[in-house]
Scaffold this motif. Structure first.
Motif, PDB file in Angstrom:
ATOM      1  N   VAL A  91       0.839  -1.295  -0.035  1.00  0.00           N
ATOM      2  CA  VAL A  91      -0.016   0.082   0.004  1.00  0.00           C
ATOM      3  C   VAL A  91       1.098   1.109  -0.173  1.00  0.00           C
ATOM      4  O   VAL A  91       1.686   1.301   0.779  1.00  0.00           O
ATOM      5  CB  VAL A  91      -0.828   0.061   1.246  1.00  0.00           C
ATOM      6  N   LEU A  92       0.861   2.055  -1.095  1.00  0.00           N
ATOM      7  CA  LEU A  92       1.636   3.173  -1.173  1.00  0.00           C
ATOM      8  C   LEU A  92       0.825   4.549  -0.565  1.00  0.00           C
ATOM      9  O   LEU A  92      -0.337   4.837  -0.684  1.00  0.00           O
ATOM     10  CB  LEU A  92       1.788   3.492  -2.733  1.00  0.00           C
ATOM     11  N   LEU A  93       1.491   4.994   0.586  1.00  0.00           N
ATOM     12  CA  LEU A  93       0.791   6.218   1.225  1.00  0.00           C
ATOM     13  C   LEU A  93       1.456   7.487   0.962  1.00  0.00           C
ATOM     14  O   LEU A  93       2.775   7.301   0.855  1.00  0.00           O
ATOM     15  CB  LEU A  93       0.810   6.009   2.688  1.00  0.00           C
ATOM     16  N   THR A  94       0.936   8.454   0.714  1.00  0.00           N
ATOM     17  CA  THR A  94       1.810   9.946   0.554  1.00  0.00           C
ATOM     18  C   THR A  94       1.247  10.683   1.512  1.00  0.00           C
ATOM     19  O   THR A  94       0.333  10.389   2.346  1.00  0.00           O
ATOM     20  CB  THR A  94       1.144  10.458  -0.747  1.00  0.00           C
ATOM     21  N   ASP A  95       1.784  12.136   1.362  1.00  0.00           N
ATOM     22  CA  ASP A  95       1.393  13.012   2.776  1.00  0.00           C
ATOM     23  C   ASP A  95      -0.009  13.550   2.798  1.00  0.00           C
ATOM     24  O   ASP A  95      -0.433  14.158   3.443  1.00  0.00           O
ATOM     25  CB  ASP A  95       2.439  14.088   2.830  1.00  0.00           C
ATOM     26  N   GLU A  96      -0.669  12.869   1.606  1.00  0.00           N
ATOM     27  CA  GLU A  96      -2.203  13.368   1.624  1.00  0.00           C
ATOM     28  C   GLU A  96      -3.271  12.558   2.664  1.00  0.00           C
ATOM     29  O   GLU A  96      -4.172  12.812   2.966  1.00  0.00           O
ATOM     30  CB  GLU A  96      -2.834  13.415   0.311  1.00  0.00           C
ATOM     31  N   GLU A  97      -2.504  11.464   3.261  1.00  0.00           N
ATOM     32  CA  GLU A  97      -3.133  10.706   4.020  1.00  0.00           C
ATOM     33  C   GLU A  97      -3.093  11.122   5.718  1.00  0.00           C
ATOM     34  O   GLU A  97      -1.994  11.447   5.766  1.00  0.00           O
ATOM     35  CB  GLU A  97      -2.606   9.213   3.912  1.00  0.00           C
ATOM     36  N   ALA A  98      -4.033  10.861   6.187  1.00  0.00           N
ATOM     37  CA  ALA A  98      -3.831  11.190   7.689  1.00  0.00           C
ATOM     38  C   ALA A  98      -3.109  10.034   8.556  1.00  0.00           C
ATOM     39  O   ALA A  98      -3.033   8.975   7.940  1.00  0.00           O
ATOM     40  CB  ALA A  98      -5.359  11.059   8.362  1.00  0.00           C
ATOM     41  N   GLN A  99      -2.524  10.456   9.678  1.00  0.00           N
ATOM     42  CA  GLN A  99      -1.496   9.533  10.442  1.00  0.00           C
ATOM     43  C   GLN A  99      -2.269   8.596  10.701  1.00  0.00           C
ATOM     44  O   GLN A  99      -1.665   7.518  10.847  1.00  0.00           O
ATOM     45  CB  GLN A  99      -1.027  10.561  11.442  1.00  0.00           C
ATOM     46  N   GLN A 100      -3.512   8.359  11.417  1.00  0.00           N
ATOM     47  CA  GLN A 100      -4.053   7.334  11.947  1.00  0.00           C
ATOM     48  C   GLN A 100      -4.428   6.230  10.776  1.00  0.00           C
ATOM     49  O   GLN A 100      -4.436   5.284  11.291  1.00  0.00           O
ATOM     50  CB  GLN A 100      -5.328   7.852  12.453  1.00  0.00           C
ATOM     51  N   TYR A 101      -4.287   6.591   9.521  1.00  0.00           N
ATOM     52  CA  TYR A 101      -4.592   5.619   8.601  1.00  0.00           C
ATOM     53  C   TYR A 101      -3.272   4.584   8.592  1.00  0.00           C
ATOM     54  O   TYR A 101      -3.419   3.600   8.464  1.00  0.00           O
ATOM     55  CB  TYR A 101      -4.700   6.187   6.978  1.00  0.00           C
ATOM     56  N   ALA A 102      -2.244   5.214   8.543  1.00  0.00           N
ATOM     57  CA  ALA A 102      -0.959   4.407   8.375  1.00  0.00           C
ATOM     58  C   ALA A 102      -0.820   3.611   9.732  1.00  0.00           C
ATOM     59  O   ALA A 102      -0.649   2.517   9.600  1.00  0.00           O
ATOM     60  CB  ALA A 102       0.270   5.517   8.354  1.00  0.00           C
ATOM     61  N   ALA A 103      -1.396   4.024  10.805  1.00  0.00           N
ATOM     62  CA  ALA A 103      -1.370   3.123  12.009  1.00  0.00           C
ATOM     63  C   ALA A 103      -2.158   2.064  11.993  1.00  0.00           C
ATOM     64  O   ALA A 103      -2.154   0.846  12.407  1.00  0.00           O
ATOM     65  CB  ALA A 103      -1.506   3.982  13.207  1.00  0.00           C
ATOM     66  N   ALA A 104      -3.471   2.468  11.487  1.00  0.00           N
ATOM     67  CA  ALA A 104      -4.584   1.287  11.371  1.00  0.00           C
ATOM     68  C   ALA A 104      -3.933   0.216  10.353  1.00  0.00           C
ATOM     69  O   ALA A 104      -4.124  -1.003  10.512  1.00  0.00           O
ATOM     70  CB  ALA A 104      -5.854   1.812  10.962  1.00  0.00           C
ATOM     71  N   LEU A 105      -3.542   0.550   9.198  1.00  0.00           N
ATOM     72  CA  LEU A 105      -2.975  -0.287   8.189  1.00  0.00           C
ATOM     73  C   LEU A 105      -2.028  -1.098   8.647  1.00  0.00           C
ATOM     74  O   LEU A 105      -1.729  -2.332   8.348  1.00  0.00           O
ATOM     75  CB  LEU A 105      -2.655   0.554   6.905  1.00  0.00           C
ATOM     76  N   ARG A 106      -0.917  -0.447   9.661  1.00  0.00           N
ATOM     77  CA  ARG A 106       0.194  -1.424  10.085  1.00  0.00           C
ATOM     78  C   ARG A 106      -0.362  -2.508  11.008  1.00  0.00           C
ATOM     79  O   ARG A 106      -0.098  -3.556  11.110  1.00  0.00           O
ATOM     80  CB  ARG A 106       1.221  -0.569  10.731  1.00  0.00           C
ATOM     81  N   GLU A 107      -1.424  -2.113  11.866  1.00  0.00           N
ATOM     82  CA  GLU A 107      -2.036  -3.190  12.602  1.00  0.00           C
ATOM     83  C   GLU A 107      -2.729  -4.115  11.929  1.00  0.00           C
ATOM     84  O   GLU A 107      -2.475  -5.419  12.271  1.00  0.00           O
ATOM     85  CB  GLU A 107      -3.058  -2.582  13.568  1.00  0.00           C
ATOM     86  N   GLN A 108      -3.324  -3.822  10.656  1.00  0.00           N
ATOM     87  CA  GLN A 108      -4.024  -4.756  10.057  1.00  0.00           C
ATOM     88  C   GLN A 108      -2.928  -5.678   9.379  1.00  0.00           C
ATOM     89  O   GLN A 108      -3.122  -6.933   9.132  1.00  0.00           O
ATOM     90  CB  GLN A 108      -5.037  -4.349   9.070  1.00  0.00           C
ATOM     91  N   MET A 109      -1.861  -5.070   8.889  1.00  0.00           N
ATOM     92  CA  MET A 109      -0.756  -6.073   8.142  1.00  0.00           C
ATOM     93  C   MET A 109      -0.139  -6.876   9.075  1.00  0.00           C
ATOM     94  O   MET A 109       0.317  -7.830   8.935  1.00  0.00           O
ATOM     95  CB  MET A 109       0.291  -5.063   7.594  1.00  0.00           C
ATOM     96  N   ALA A 110       0.081  -6.218  10.362  1.00  0.00           N
ATOM     97  CA  ALA A 110       0.820  -7.207  11.387  1.00  0.00           C
ATOM     98  C   ALA A 110      -0.261  -8.427  11.646  1.00  0.00           C
ATOM     99  O   ALA A 110       0.597  -9.516  11.666  1.00  0.00           O
ATOM    100  CB  ALA A 110       0.812  -6.393  12.522  1.00  0.00           C
TER     101      ALA A 110
END
Length: 689
Positions: free
Chosen positions: A443-462
């Protein structure tokens, strides 16, 4: 681009013609194709505007789709090996458009509110006054103060609240200054008369500096704009648009409401786009909500708050009265992260639906594999900045293709998938993609995404990675690629060269379902059935974000009151009508924690895990105990431990002494009979039902 039309035709079972300059010298070929009346796919996005103009001039009504195979495939150091990927991208482009969804409507008449220093607000109003009905809310004079000629209505006071969205903003403020700006003529007489300089060019009195000599009142007799006896008044008004010039915005969430612009005074393009929001607008209703599946609240106990915590638009809140969540469709921006973190599927992403994404993934991967491709990596990216980054990467690779060292470009095994939003897919779709044959899901994230999105995706990916690693699939299957802008192209290029991970040898044939849990079970069944190896019967999963798991029970503390059964929203817990028992189906458990919070004895705890045995889908006994029988008739009416616990707690209470305490050992029928026998004067109407 080194294209192979024969290989592509064979992969797609369709005759293809290779064009070298379709958009210019061979435009007639495009127009000829539009005469067929069939849907048309153009494998170029560079000249999409030109193609659309040509079709309009020819009065063609043929639906036209565009797909980028140049920057994502042909312009790469792997271009000679990219035929399987290009075939996959073309096949996906041929898929029918998803079914339409419900829409959300905004209506704006162009009544705009500008909040900020008076001088800056008036300058902004000059840009907007010809297109909008502008009202200013003064927040001080600014550097130069207001203009002498008043062109716009000016409000002042202390803002209490600002809420709403395009066409429905509500402003509440307190008008608490002696000068009424609606009456003020800006003659500046009060400024000249005030000995304390308590009046600035915003034409409001600084009451901290004022010594109440009232010289300003004397010189303002004609206009009558100054009145120190006027009591503060609460005011309210509605606006369609809000332009905020203050340093701190009124809305602090990442995704601001539509119709609201926090403007720094520099980006004129953003301001001009904002002024165009007049008329009627529609957007998709991005979500679907099924309250029966929601694990948010039961019996006034709060369980899962994942969607509320992750929403960047403040569109989701807790409805405590109804014991469910509430989603405001006007504020929702369609990021889909709520559906990604929802463990039950109560809230789902509807644009496009999960089943549509499943068909897309399956088509991409099956066509790629059929065309001879290996080790496919799905790269999920946004349609905006994500697509632009990949375009920049492809162009850089093309420009540096003759250099020994340089940009590699998008590898031949990487299949780009544009999404409405990058966080709108989660665990069940990623595992389904692996079951379909994907070695990696990135999943490619840029600075247009909210910080909580990255945290949520990391949890799901883990969680997803723990499942695959526990099943023996080697390598790292899931990864976030975080890139800020074009300066990070080299880092993006490096990350795309990552090694392939292991995928199932036999690719799955199941279809992604509308129900999230059903899709997850289908993917797990396939991955477990084809697992290289498994160590033990259980895979321990991360505590954060896991929608799978079991329950641990302290049998010494449990009284089998069965409060947990009533609280469970997923039918994972059940009783037995024939005997005092607590039963559990692990497959149904979503790890929401409602049972843990409901248990009065604190006897339950969550165990995030994946049970690999068949027992996971069966009803198993968690706890049982002997029934307590009525001391009068011998009929069972509770559990031994439950009644004994009740007797122990009430034994010292003044209301339960002697015969009253003994009645607690009786069933309901015998208790009533005993009460009548003890007091013949008791009336039937006095007995609680």
């Amino acid at each position: 681009m080194p294209l192979d039309p024969r290989a592509l035709s064979a992969s797609l079972n369709e005759a293809l013609t290779l064009h070298s300059s379709l958009c210019r010298r061979e435009a007639a070929e495009f127009l000829k194709a539009t005469d067929s009346g069939e849907e048309l796919v153009v494998a170029c996005t560079q000249e999409s505007r030109l193609f659309q103009e040509l079709a309009e001039e020819a009065n063609s009504t043929v639906p036209i789709k565009f797909v980028n195979i140049r920057e994502t495939g042909g312009w790469s150091r792997d271009a000679a090996k990219a035929s399987p990927k290009i075939a996959a991208l073309l096949a996906a482009a041929h898929l029918p458009a998803p079914d339409p969804v419900a829409t959300v409507t905004y209506q704006s008449a162009g009544r705009a509110l500008i909040i900020g220093p008076l001088d800056a607000a008036e300058r902004a109003a000059e840009w907007l006054g010809d297109a909008l009905d502008v009202t200013l809310f003064s927040q001080g004079a600014g550097d130069s103060g207001g203009a002498q000629v008043r062109r716009f209505l000016v409000l002042s006071g202390q803002i209490q609240t600002l809420t709403g969205w395009l066409g429905a903003f509500e402003l509440n403020w307190q008008q608490n200054n002696p000068i009424d700006l609606d009456l003020c003529t800006r003659c500046n007489a009060c400024l000249a008369a005030c000995p304390e300089d308590a009046i600035a060019l915003d034409y409001q009195i600084n009451l901290k500096l004022c010594d109440a000599n009232r010289a300003c009142v004397k010189v303002c007799k004609v206009a009558g704009a100054i009145d120190f006896t006027r009591a503060p008044q609460s005011q309210r008004d509605s606006f369609d648009l809000v332009l905020d010039l203050r340093a701190t915005p009124a809305f602090t969430q990442h995704a601001k409401p539509q119709g609201y612009l926090h403007w720094d005074g520099r980006d004129i393009k953003a301001l001009l786009q904002w002024r165009d929001q007049v008329g009627e607008f529609e957007k998709p209703k991005f979500f679907a909500y099924k309250q029966k599946l929601c694990a948010h609240s039961r019996n006034e106990k709060e369980g899962c708050t994942a969607c509320i915590d992750v929403c960047s638009a403040s569109a989701i809140s807790s409805d405590k009265h109804r014991q469910q969540i509430k989603v405001n469709p006007n504020l929702c921006v369609g990021c889909g992260t709520c559906s990604t973190v929802c463990p039950t599927g109560a809230i789902s992403f509807a644009y496009p639906r999960a089943s549509d994404q499943g068909v897309r993934f399956k088509t991409l991967l099956s066509t790629y594999q059929r065309s001879g491709g290996r080790d496919a990596a799905l790269l999920l990216h946004s349609q905006g900045q994500g697509a632009q980054l990949l375009g920049d990467l492809g162009r850089a690779a093309q420009l540096e293709k003759n250099q020994k060292e340089g940009t590699h470009g998008v590898p031949a095994r990487v299949l780009p998938v544009p999404l409405w939003h990058t966080s709108s897919t989660g665990l069940e779709l990623w595992l389904s993609a692996v079951a379909y044959g994907a070695s990696n899901v990135w999943v490619l994230l840029t600075d247009e995404e909210a910080q909580q999105y990255a945290a949520a995706l990391r949890e799901q990916m883990a969680v997803a990675q723990a499942i695959l690693s526990g099943l023996g699939y080697a390598g790292v299957h899931f990864k976030l690629l975080q890139v800020r802008d074009a300066r990070d192209l080299a880092e993006l290029d490096r990350q795309l060269q990552a090694m392939a991970a292991q995928a199932p040898v036999r690719h799955a044939s199941f279809a992604v379902q509308a129900d999230k849990r059903a899709t997850l079970e289908l993917a797990l069944d396939h991955l477990i059935a084809h697992a290289p190896k498994t160590d033990g019967e259980r895979i321990v999963l991360p505590a954060c974000g896991s929608p799978l798991g079991a329950l641990a029970i302290n049998k010494d503390a449990c009284t089998l009151c069965l409060s947990c059964v009533n609280a469970c929203p997923a039918s994972a817990l059940a009783d037995n009508t024939a005997a005092p028992q607590l039963r559990f189906i692990e497959k149904n458990c979503v790890q929401c924690g409602l049972c843990v919070k409901t248990c009065p004895e604190k006897a339950l705890s969550l165990l995030p895990q994946l049970n690999l045995s068949a027992q996971r889908k069966e009803s198993v006994l968690l706890n049982d105990m002997p029934p307590y029988v009525c001391v009068c008739c011998g009929k069972p009416f509770g559990t031994l431990k439950g009644i004994e616990a009740m007797l122990g707690k009430l034994a010292g209470h003044s209301m339960f002494q002697g015969a009253a305490l003994e009645r607690l050992k009786m069933c309901g029928d015998c208790r009533i009979i005993d009460i009548y026998s003890a007091d013949n004067e008791t009336k039937i109407t006095d007995i609680p039902s």
